[in-house]
Write an enzyme that holds these catalytic residues in place. Structure first.
Site, mmCIF file in Angstrom:
data_model
loop_
_atom_site.group_PDB
_atom_site.id
_atom_site.type_symbol
_atom_site.label_atom_id
_atom_site.label_comp_id
_atom_site.label_asym_id
_atom_site.label_seq_id
_atom_site.Cartn_x
_atom_site.Cartn_y
_atom_site.Cartn_z
ATOM 1 N N THR A 1 9.610 36.923 65.013
ATOM 2 C CA THR A 1 10.733 37.555 65.680
ATOM 3 C C THR A 1 10.720 37.390 67.196
ATOM 4 O O THR A 1 11.780 37.285 67.810
ATOM 5 C CB THR A 1 10.815 39.062 65.341
ATOM 6 O OG1 THR A 1 9.582 39.681 65.681
ATOM 7 C CG2 THR A 1 11.119 39.272 63.883
ATOM 8 N N CYS A 2 9.554 37.380 67.805
ATOM 9 C CA CYS A 2 9.492 37.316 69.272
ATOM 10 C C CYS A 2 10.143 36.055 69.826
ATOM 11 O O CYS A 2 10.682 36.067 70.929
ATOM 12 C CB CYS A 2 8.053 37.392 69.752
ATOM 13 S SG CYS A 2 7.282 38.984 69.408
ATOM 14 N N VAL A 3 10.074 34.980 69.065
ATOM 15 C CA VAL A 3 10.637 33.713 69.536
ATOM 16 C C VAL A 3 11.834 33.267 68.708
ATOM 17 O O VAL A 3 12.285 32.128 68.820
ATOM 18 C CB VAL A 3 9.559 32.603 69.576
ATOM 19 C CG1 VAL A 3 8.551 32.873 70.668
ATOM 20 C CG2 VAL A 3 8.874 32.449 68.227
#
Length: 134
Positions: free
Chosen positions: A102-104
């Site tokens: 999710t972070c990227v």
């Protein structure tokens, strides 16, 4: 606070909270997603993904965004302003469910043989809760 008076309540909410009812077109999905590592813009599997994304309901779109980005809304301006861009890569486990970083905004998507299977697995993954290593 006086400087905020130039915004309507709707504009202020959009700037602060993003698009609460995310929408996108097939063309926007094609333009603002990045197929990589096993997919390219001509891959049948990538086009199946684009078709499924285009056919999602508003609730399915919110669930997908929550799954893929960790947030159920889009920034003001929609997919065009989602940074980093949603990247779709091929996952070599055909029968498995999609997974994400999710972070990227990194979606790992098996190359399902049909749109129906892709839709079933992708939407199934969006409602699954919990943390799983992938």
């Amino acid at each position: 606070m006086d400087r905020l008076q130039i915004f309507t309540p709707h504009e202020l909410r959009l700037v602060l909270c993003g698009e609460q009812a995310p929408s996108w077109t097939r063309e926007e999905v094609l333009k603002y997603t990045e197929p990589k590592y096993g997919y390219d813009r001509e891959s049948p599997g990538y086009h199946r993904f684009v078709n499924v994304m285009s056919d999602m309901t508003a609730d399915q779109r919110k669930a997908f965004l929550q799954f893929a980005t960790g947030c159920s809304s889009l920034p003001a301006g929609g997919l065009a302003n989602l940074h980093p861009r949603l990247t779709v890569v091929r996952k070599d486990e055909e029968g498995s469910f999609p997974s994400v970083n999710t972070c990227v905004h990194y979606l790992k998507l098996p190359d399902y043989p049909t749109e129906e299977m892709l839709r079933e697995r992708l939407l199934g993954a969006t409602v699954e809760k919990g943390f799983h290593l992938n």
